[in-house]
Write a protein that holds these residues in place. Sequence first.
Motif, PDB file in Angstrom:
ATOM      1  N   PRO A 146       0.840  -1.198   0.000  1.00  0.00           N
ATOM      2  CA  PRO A 146       0.000   0.000   0.000  1.00  0.00           C
ATOM      3  C   PRO A 146       0.878   1.251   0.000  1.00  0.00           C
ATOM      4  O   PRO A 146       1.903   1.302   0.674  1.00  0.00           O
ATOM      5  N   VAL A 147       0.474   2.245  -0.784  1.00  0.00           N
ATOM      6  CA  VAL A 147       1.244   3.479  -0.926  1.00  0.00           C
ATOM      7  C   VAL A 147       0.430   4.634  -0.362  1.00  0.00           C
ATOM      8  O   VAL A 147      -0.776   4.721  -0.587  1.00  0.00           O
ATOM      9  N   GLN A 148       1.098   5.515   0.379  1.00  0.00           N
ATOM     10  CA  GLN A 148       0.450   6.658   1.015  1.00  0.00           C
ATOM     11  C   GLN A 148       1.249   7.915   0.723  1.00  0.00           C
ATOM     12  O   GLN A 148       2.479   7.900   0.766  1.00  0.00           O
ATOM     13  N   LEU A 149       0.547   8.997   0.428  1.00  0.00           N
ATOM     14  CA  LEU A 149       1.174  10.299   0.302  1.00  0.00           C
ATOM     15  C   LEU A 149       0.900  11.062   1.592  1.00  0.00           C
ATOM     16  O   LEU A 149      -0.250  11.272   1.970  1.00  0.00           O
ATOM     17  N   ILE A 150       1.975  11.450   2.276  1.00  0.00           N
ATOM     18  CA  ILE A 150       1.857  12.228   3.510  1.00  0.00           C
ATOM     19  C   ILE A 150       2.382  13.623   3.216  1.00  0.00           C
ATOM     20  O   ILE A 150       3.463  13.776   2.654  1.00  0.00           O
ATOM     21  N   VAL A 151       1.599  14.634   3.570  1.00  0.00           N
ATOM     22  CA  VAL A 151       2.004  16.026   3.371  1.00  0.00           C
ATOM     23  C   VAL A 151       2.116  16.669   4.748  1.00  0.00           C
ATOM     24  O   VAL A 151       1.141  16.749   5.484  1.00  0.00           O
ATOM     25  N   LEU A 152       3.328  17.096   5.091  1.00  0.00           N
ATOM     26  CA  LEU A 152       3.595  17.691   6.400  1.00  0.00           C
ATOM     27  C   LEU A 152       3.943  19.157   6.204  1.00  0.00           C
ATOM     28  O   LEU A 152       4.829  19.484   5.418  1.00  0.00           O
ATOM     29  N   GLY A 153       3.259  20.038   6.934  1.00  0.00           N
ATOM     30  CA  GLY A 153       3.478  21.475   6.784  1.00  0.00           C
ATOM     31  C   GLY A 153       4.427  22.040   7.822  1.00  0.00           C
ATOM     32  O   GLY A 153       4.524  21.521   8.937  1.00  0.00           O
ATOM     33  N   PHE A 154       5.122  23.115   7.438  1.00  0.00           N
ATOM     34  CA  PHE A 154       6.083  23.787   8.316  1.00  0.00           C
ATOM     35  C   PHE A 154       5.996  25.284   8.077  1.00  0.00           C
ATOM     36  O   PHE A 154       6.211  25.742   6.954  1.00  0.00           O
ATOM     37  N   ASN A 155       5.684  26.070   9.122  1.00  0.00           N
ATOM     38  CA  ASN A 155       5.705  27.529   8.980  1.00  0.00           C
ATOM     39  C   ASN A 155       7.125  28.049   8.902  1.00  0.00           C
ATOM     40  O   ASN A 155       7.446  28.892   8.086  1.00  0.00           O
ATOM     41  N   HIS A 156       7.958  27.577   9.796  1.00  0.00           N
ATOM     42  CA  HIS A 156       9.356  28.006   9.852  1.00  0.00           C
ATOM     43  C   HIS A 156      10.215  26.750   9.950  1.00  0.00           C
ATOM     44  O   HIS A 156      10.639  26.370  11.042  1.00  0.00           O
ATOM     45  N   PRO A 157      10.455  26.083   8.806  1.00  0.00           N
ATOM     46  CA  PRO A 157      11.156  24.804   8.867  1.00  0.00           C
ATOM     47  C   PRO A 157      12.575  24.945   9.406  1.00  0.00           C
ATOM     48  O   PRO A 157      13.278  25.895   9.096  1.00  0.00           O
ATOM     49  N   GLU A 158      12.908  24.006  10.254  1.00  0.00           N
ATOM     50  CA  GLU A 158      14.257  23.907  10.803  1.00  0.00           C
ATOM     51  C   GLU A 158      14.716  22.479  10.575  1.00  0.00           C
ATOM     52  O   GLU A 158      14.746  21.665  11.481  1.00  0.00           O
ATOM     53  N   THR A 214      10.159  -1.550   7.148  1.00  0.00           N
ATOM     54  CA  THR A 214       8.806  -1.155   7.516  1.00  0.00           C
ATOM     55  C   THR A 214       8.157  -0.386   6.374  1.00  0.00           C
ATOM     56  O   THR A 214       7.004  -0.642   6.019  1.00  0.00           O
ATOM     57  N   VAL A 215       8.899   0.569   5.817  1.00  0.00           N
ATOM     58  CA  VAL A 215       8.410   1.372   4.693  1.00  0.00           C
ATOM     59  C   VAL A 215       9.532   1.543   3.684  1.00  0.00           C
ATOM     60  O   VAL A 215      10.709   1.341   3.987  1.00  0.00           O
ATOM     61  N   ARG A 216       9.149   1.940   2.480  1.00  0.00           N
ATOM     62  CA  ARG A 216      10.097   2.362   1.462  1.00  0.00           C
ATOM     63  C   ARG A 216       9.653   3.747   1.021  1.00  0.00           C
ATOM     64  O   ARG A 216       8.483   3.959   0.706  1.00  0.00           O
ATOM     65  N   VAL A 217      10.573   4.692   1.018  1.00  0.00           N
ATOM     66  CA  VAL A 217      10.262   6.019   0.513  1.00  0.00           C
ATOM     67  C   VAL A 217      10.378   5.952  -1.002  1.00  0.00           C
ATOM     68  O   VAL A 217      11.466   5.741  -1.543  1.00  0.00           O
ATOM     69  N   ILE A 218       9.251   6.080  -1.679  1.00  0.00           N
ATOM     70  CA  ILE A 218       9.249   6.095  -3.138  1.00  0.00           C
ATOM     71  C   ILE A 218       9.788   7.434  -3.620  1.00  0.00           C
ATOM     72  O   ILE A 218      10.569   7.501  -4.553  1.00  0.00           O
ATOM     73  N   ASP A 219       9.378   8.485  -2.951  1.00  0.00           N
ATOM     74  CA  ASP A 219       9.867   9.812  -3.295  1.00  0.00           C
ATOM     75  C   ASP A 219       9.572  10.757  -2.141  1.00  0.00           C
ATOM     76  O   ASP A 219       8.661  10.513  -1.355  1.00  0.00           O
ATOM     77  N   GLU A 221       5.735   3.552   0.571  1.00  0.00           N
ATOM     78  CA  GLU A 221       5.172   2.219   0.385  1.00  0.00           C
ATOM     79  C   GLU A 221       5.246   1.532   1.735  1.00  0.00           C
ATOM     80  O   GLU A 221       6.308   1.447   2.351  1.00  0.00           O
ATOM     81  N   HIS A 222       4.124   1.037   2.222  1.00  0.00           N
ATOM     82  CA  HIS A 222       4.055   0.369   3.531  1.00  0.00           C
ATOM     83  C   HIS A 222       4.324  -1.125   3.370  1.00  0.00           C
ATOM     84  O   HIS A 222       3.408  -1.906   3.108  1.00  0.00           O
ATOM     85  N   HIS A 223       5.592  -1.520   3.531  1.00  0.00           N
ATOM     86  CA  HIS A 223       5.938  -2.945   3.431  1.00  0.00           C
ATOM     87  C   HIS A 223       5.235  -3.768   4.493  1.00  0.00           C
ATOM     88  O   HIS A 223       4.812  -4.895   4.229  1.00  0.00           O
ATOM     89  N   TRP A 224       5.114  -3.223   5.708  1.00  0.00           N
ATOM     90  CA  TRP A 224       4.517  -3.970   6.816  1.00  0.00           C
ATOM     91  C   TRP A 224       3.083  -4.386   6.509  1.00  0.00           C
ATOM     92  O   TRP A 224       2.589  -5.377   7.044  1.00  0.00           O
ATOM     93  N   ALA A 225       2.397  -3.642   5.635  1.00  0.00           N
ATOM     94  CA  ALA A 225       0.975  -3.878   5.391  1.00  0.00           C
ATOM     95  C   ALA A 225       0.696  -4.892   4.282  1.00  0.00           C
ATOM     96  O   ALA A 225      -0.452  -5.279   4.088  1.00  0.00           O
ATOM     97  N   VAL A 226       1.733  -5.339   3.571  1.00  0.00           N
ATOM     98  CA  VAL A 226       1.511  -6.263   2.450  1.00  0.00           C
ATOM     99  C   VAL A 226       0.817  -7.549   2.905  1.00  0.00           C
ATOM    100  O   VAL A 226      -0.204  -7.931   2.321  1.00  0.00           O
ATOM    101  N   PRO A 227       1.310  -8.254   3.934  1.00  0.00           N
ATOM    102  CA  PRO A 227       0.620  -9.490   4.337  1.00  0.00           C
ATOM    103  C   PRO A 227      -0.823  -9.234   4.797  1.00  0.00           C
ATOM    104  O   PRO A 227      -1.716 -10.034   4.503  1.00  0.00           O
ATOM    105  N   LEU A 228      -1.052  -8.131   5.502  1.00  0.00           N
ATOM    106  CA  LEU A 228      -2.410  -7.804   5.939  1.00  0.00           C
ATOM    107  C   LEU A 228      -3.305  -7.524   4.737  1.00  0.00           C
ATOM    108  O   LEU A 228      -4.424  -8.049   4.646  1.00  0.00           O
ATOM    109  N   ARG A 229      -2.825  -6.690   3.813  1.00  0.00           N
ATOM    110  CA  ARG A 229      -3.605  -6.385   2.615  1.00  0.00           C
ATOM    111  C   ARG A 229      -3.938  -7.656   1.851  1.00  0.00           C
ATOM    112  O   ARG A 229      -5.083  -7.859   1.428  1.00  0.00           O
TER     113      ARG A 229
END
Length: 184
Positions: A5-17, A34-39, A129-137
């Motif tokens: 399963p693939v998920q897009l997570i968008v995290l916001g930062f007002n003043h990134p450090e 556990t996961v693979r960063v596709i991008d 990509e959530h590798h951990w979720a493949v068997p569950l899916r």
Amino acid sequence: MAIGPVQLIVLGFNHPEFHGEIIAELERLRQSDTVRVIDALAVHKDKAGELEVEHLSNLTHEEAVELGTKIGMLVGLGIDGEEGAEAGAVLGAETAEQDGVRMLPSEKELWDVIGDIPNDSAAALILLEHHWAVPLRNAVMRAGGYRVSDGFISPFDLVALGLHTAEEARRLESMEMSGANRPI
């Protein structure tokens, strides 16, 4: 090879450090399989809404452009700015339907990720990509099941379930809200 399963997570930062902590944690998760960063992209939106995009991985420029184009198919943004977004749109149009199956969301279903990023802020877009979720899916699919919905649960909702104390929820909310003045 089946992809998880693939998920897009968008995290916001007002003043990134950025000090490398996010990339280090993603690398730790990758090493544990556990996961693979596709991008991963960093997007800065100036006060006028103009975008700067930076790739956040050790990919070559060519690989970044190719994967950025794939993200462009999802959110209309490519690593090469307008050219990358256009390439993503063209590739998306070419692959939007295969064997009678619509592969990408319709215009009404699109998530305006870029529009959700406030002006004069930054965001990290992480395609996982959530590798951990493949068997569950796979078990769910063998049982005839399918995904209806998914989402992250607010810390305050977890208080009602007894999984967080109110103090923990306020602390987490404070951490989340200190960035974009809205929950993740």
